[in-house]
Write an enzyme that holds these catalytic residues in place. Sequence first.
Site, PDB file in Angstrom:
ATOM      1  N   HIS A  29      37.001  37.611  46.325  1.00 33.52           N
ATOM      2  CA  HIS A  29      38.009  36.847  47.175  1.00 33.52           C
ATOM      3  C   HIS A  29      38.090  37.347  48.396  1.00 33.52           C
ATOM      4  CE1 HIS A  29      39.741  37.277  43.006  1.00 33.52           C
ATOM      5  NE2 HIS A  29      40.438  36.042  43.092  1.00 33.52           N
TER       6      HIS A  29
ATOM      7  N   ASP B 220      39.757  40.703  48.717  1.00 38.29           N
ATOM      8  CA  ASP B 220      39.169  42.002  48.729  1.00 38.29           C
ATOM      9  C   ASP B 220      38.279  42.707  49.424  1.00 38.29           C
ATOM     10  OD1 ASP B 220      39.863  40.783  45.830  1.00 38.29           O
ATOM     11  OD2 ASP B 220      37.970  39.984  45.673  1.00 38.29           O
TER      12      ASP B 220
HETATM   13  C1  XUL Z   1      42.449  35.650  37.352  1.00 32.85           C
HETATM   14  C2  XUL Z   1      41.084  35.210  37.662  1.00 32.85           C
HETATM   15  C3  XUL Z   1      40.738  35.517  39.072  1.00 32.85           C
HETATM   16  C4  XUL Z   1      39.612  34.200  39.463  1.00 32.85           C
HETATM   17  C5  XUL Z   1      39.259  34.309  40.774  1.00 32.85           C
HETATM   18  O1  XUL Z   1      42.901  35.315  36.042  1.00 32.85           O
HETATM   19  O2  XUL Z   1      40.159  35.058  36.498  1.00 32.85           O
HETATM   20  O3  XUL Z   1      40.041  36.597  39.682  1.00 32.85           O
HETATM   21  O4  XUL Z   1      38.665  34.626  38.867  1.00 32.85           O
HETATM   22  O5  XUL Z   1      40.365  33.986  41.619  1.00 32.85           O
END
Ligand code: XUL
Length: 440
Positions: free
Chosen positions: A99, A102
């Site tokens: 993300h 992150d």
């Molecule tokens: C949350 C989840 C996230 C997604 C990416 O449950 O799975 O981490 O994979 O946003």
Amino acid sequence: MTFFENVNRINYEGPSSKNPLSFKYYNPEEVINGQTMEEILRFSVAYWHTFTADGSDPFGVGTMVRPWDGYKGMDLAKARVEAAFELFNKLNVPFFCFHDADIAPEGSTLKETYNNIDTIVGMIKDYMKTSKTKLLWNTANMFTNPRYVHGAATSCNADVFAHSAAKVKKGLEVAKELGAENYVFWGGREGYETLLNTDMKLEQDNLARFFHMAVDYANEIGLNVPFLIEPKPKEPTKHQYDFDVATGLAFLQKYDLTKYFKFNIEANHATLAGHTFEHELRVARINGMLGSVDANQGDVLLGWDTDEFPTDLYSTTLAMYEILKNGGLGKGGLNFDAKVRRGSFEPEDLFHAHIAGMDSFAIGLKVANKLIEDKVLDDFITERYSSYTQGIGLDIVEGKTNFKELEAYALGLTEIKNYSGRQERLKALVNQYLLETISK
Ligand code: XUL
Ligand code: CO
């Protein structure tokens, strides 16, 4: 600088190895049906769980001991990039995912956030020049900051919609810059807590508008990658709009978005929705919508998203069965959206966890491949539906009959005979294949 001093490169040593820091079943070079394990499984490390998660839970602060603990702010972000590429290289993984939040801290303005992202993306790009590890996907974190309290693209606040659009616009540019193979949209807080204060229709219409704008912008900048919706039924909101694959598919169909999107299916999200992992993979597969996988597992005793590293061989086998039947994952991969338990706080545990997950999927791949090769389930299923290959059954599937004819046929039947579904026998067969493959 070296962050994981006690760990060398993890090699395949085979099932008889006693070295915990080695692969017992995942042999990246082993060829299965003309492709290497590395090419089929396309493993990916999740940046958030491995480099930013601290092990905190609602009852306690973080427990993780990490070699980058001494750093702060942008220095911390930079240290994590160094540590990340060291771990990628030592695990020999072909992909990673992140993300925006992150990799770089949010600044006090959007501009400052962009600057932070640009600096770290530049550094990642440099590392990628000498590393084999590529970006499977990136995404925007639109759930942590308080501005997303009512959602992002489904927020009641248009300013939040605009801010979210800016974040995703930047994310698409980063995807282009780093050569991402996909771009992911997990719903974050796109859902609701109570209908008493919610205009569900407007929220869903807005989500579709948001996706169309993302498609338009990707086209504008020449980013030709699959967009992936990651369904989840609940958590953080009580009701997430992308509940499961079937719900997500209906949404994409309603808003004319199926051309641009596929699904990123997460095992633990499937079980939260009351489905098996393989159910969600099957629904996506038979609709031509299987894009990628967040390979983790939940805990049957807990009702929340535990994001554990996958170790259940039965589940990895049935998942790989769907993936192989899909002809592989294409541009997708198996991303470990999985975190070490709070009690597994030493840096070395990050390696043990990934090794466990990679070996478990390697076993699943081998067993599933053998099940398909020997047509174990296919032959049974072909026989089970054989009434549709001739006579009235063939007329039904070829659309050559109608209710009147079927009534006449039914009136002429003297006996209707059914046959056993034999599920206990089939489960025993899968067990037999699992044990045979493992003991070889
Ligand atoms: C949350 C989840 C996230 C997604 C990416 O449950 O799975 O981490 O994979 O946003
Ligand atoms: Co996920």
